[in-house]
Design a protein around this motif. Structure first.
Motif, PDB file in Angstrom:
ATOM      1  N   SER A  40       0.820  -1.214   0.000  1.00 37.72           N
ATOM      2  CA  SER A  40       0.000   0.000   0.000  1.00 37.72           C
ATOM      3  C   SER A  40       0.851   1.260   0.000  1.00 37.72           C
ATOM      4  CB  SER A  40      -0.924   0.013   1.220  1.00 37.72           C
ATOM      5  OG  SER A  40      -1.846  -1.047   1.149  1.00 37.72           O
ATOM      6  N   MET A  41       1.918   1.276   0.791  1.00 41.71           N
ATOM      7  CA  MET A  41       2.743   2.481   0.875  1.00 41.71           C
ATOM      8  C   MET A  41       3.569   2.696  -0.393  1.00 41.71           C
ATOM      9  SD  MET A  41       1.892   3.972   3.630  1.00 41.71           S
ATOM     10  CE  MET A  41       3.145   5.211   3.870  1.00 41.71           C
ATOM     11  N   SER A  42       3.892   1.629  -1.104  1.00 45.52           N
ATOM     12  CA  SER A  42       4.728   1.805  -2.289  1.00 45.52           C
ATOM     13  C   SER A  42       3.923   1.917  -3.580  1.00 45.52           C
ATOM     14  CB  SER A  42       5.727   0.652  -2.404  1.00 45.52           C
ATOM     15  OG  SER A  42       5.046  -0.562  -2.641  1.00 45.52           O
ATOM     16  N   ARG A  43       2.763   1.250  -3.672  1.00 43.05           N
ATOM     17  CA  ARG A  43       2.072   1.189  -4.965  1.00 43.05           C
ATOM     18  C   ARG A  43       0.634   1.699  -4.974  1.00 43.05           C
ATOM     19  NH1 ARG A  43       3.472  -4.835  -6.308  1.00 43.05           N
ATOM     20  NH2 ARG A  43       1.232  -4.881  -6.198  1.00 43.05           N
ATOM     21  N   LEU A  44       0.066   2.038  -3.851  1.00 38.43           N
ATOM     22  CA  LEU A  44      -1.339   2.456  -3.830  1.00 38.43           C
ATOM     23  C   LEU A  44      -1.450   3.891  -4.332  1.00 38.43           C
ATOM     24  CD1 LEU A  44      -4.207   1.624  -3.079  1.00 38.43           C
ATOM     25  CD2 LEU A  44      -3.774   2.428  -0.771  1.00 38.43           C
ATOM     26  N   ASP A  45      -1.963   4.055  -5.551  1.00 34.71           N
ATOM     27  CA  ASP A  45      -2.113   5.374  -6.162  1.00 34.71           C
ATOM     28  C   ASP A  45      -3.193   5.270  -7.238  1.00 34.71           C
ATOM     29  OD1 ASP A  45      -1.878   7.929  -7.124  1.00 34.71           O
ATOM     30  OD2 ASP A  45       0.191   7.712  -7.815  1.00 34.71           O
ATOM     31  N   MET A  46      -4.439   5.440  -6.858  1.00 34.21           N
ATOM     32  CA  MET A  46      -5.564   5.295  -7.779  1.00 34.21           C
ATOM     33  C   MET A  46      -5.661   6.511  -8.696  1.00 34.21           C
ATOM     34  SD  MET A  46      -9.529   4.475  -6.834  1.00 34.21           S
ATOM     35  CE  MET A  46     -10.016   6.116  -6.340  1.00 34.21           C
ATOM     36  N   ASP A  47      -5.593   6.280  -9.995  1.00 32.05           N
ATOM     37  CA  ASP A  47      -5.739   7.319 -11.013  1.00 32.05           C
ATOM     38  C   ASP A  47      -4.822   8.521 -10.781  1.00 32.05           C
ATOM     39  OD1 ASP A  47      -7.728   5.788 -12.227  1.00 32.05           O
ATOM     40  OD2 ASP A  47      -9.335   6.755 -11.084  1.00 32.05           O
ATOM     41  N   GLY A  48      -3.647   8.270 -10.225  1.00 28.08           N
ATOM     42  CA  GLY A  48      -2.686   9.357 -10.014  1.00 28.08           C
ATOM     43  C   GLY A  48      -3.116  10.358  -8.961  1.00 28.08           C
TER      44      GLY A  48
END
Length: 187
Positions: A40-48
């Motif tokens: 979550s901390m490294s890859r969680l990024d919904m629609d920028g």
């Protein structure tokens, strides 16, 4: 079923610390929390829309027992184990984040999402539940952050206090001894 009792377990890790965390050996609850926190901390990024800057998990694992009686007669007995996950996820920055905003008096001011976790220690089931709770918290955080920004801009607020004081990442593993009530005696 292996039973782990946690009064309150808080994991607050940065993505770098998540990889090096020394967890209690063979504990799938901790492993699922660590792995999902790292993802979550490294890859969680919904629609920028941005990554969270803060993420904390707390697991309460215990047993509930209750009796209902009327005029000396037992009507109902309730007894069950539970495992509850609390997620605190913050978007924005420590200076201005999604916390502290409630659009109406019926809402709370928190950043927390609650979720039930499976009682068995199946890693995949635990990981999916932690992912689901984190996803829910992330989406609520994005929504509350945009509402809070709009609220502040609409009222032309200039004097704002920081929402969180930055601190170094830390880990806390605290097993708790649990005493179980004598259910037969109470019944």
């Amino acid at each position: 079923m292996k039973k782990n009792i946690f009064a309150a377990i808080a994991l607050v890790l940065s993505a770098a610390a998540a990889a090096s965390a020394a967890l209690p050996a063979g504990d799938n609850v901790f492993a699922a929390l660590r792995d999902e926190m790292g993802r979550s901390m490294s890859r969680l990024d919904m629609d920028g829309l941005g990554k969270p800057y803060f993420l904390a998990y707390r697991v309460d694992d215990g047993h509930y027992f209750g009796l209902v009686a009327s005029f000396g007669a037992l009507e109902r007995t309730v007894s069950y184990d539970y495992r509850r996950l609390t997620v605190d996820l913050r978007m924005g920055s420590p200076k201005f984040d999604n916390s502290g905003y409630a659009p109406n008096p019926w809402d709370d001011y928190g950043t927390v999402a609650d979720w039930n976790l499976p009682l068995d220690d199946n890693y995949d089931a635990l990981r999916f539940s932690v992912w689901s709770a984190t996803d829910k918290a992330y989406k609520e955080a994005l929504e509350n952050l945009s509402k809070k920004k709009a609220f502040v801009e609409a009222r032309n607020m200039t004097e704002l206090y920081a929402d969180m004081t930055p601190q170094p990442a830390f880990e806390l593993y605290r097993p708790a001894s649990a005493e179980r009530m004598d259910e037969a005696a109470w019944t």
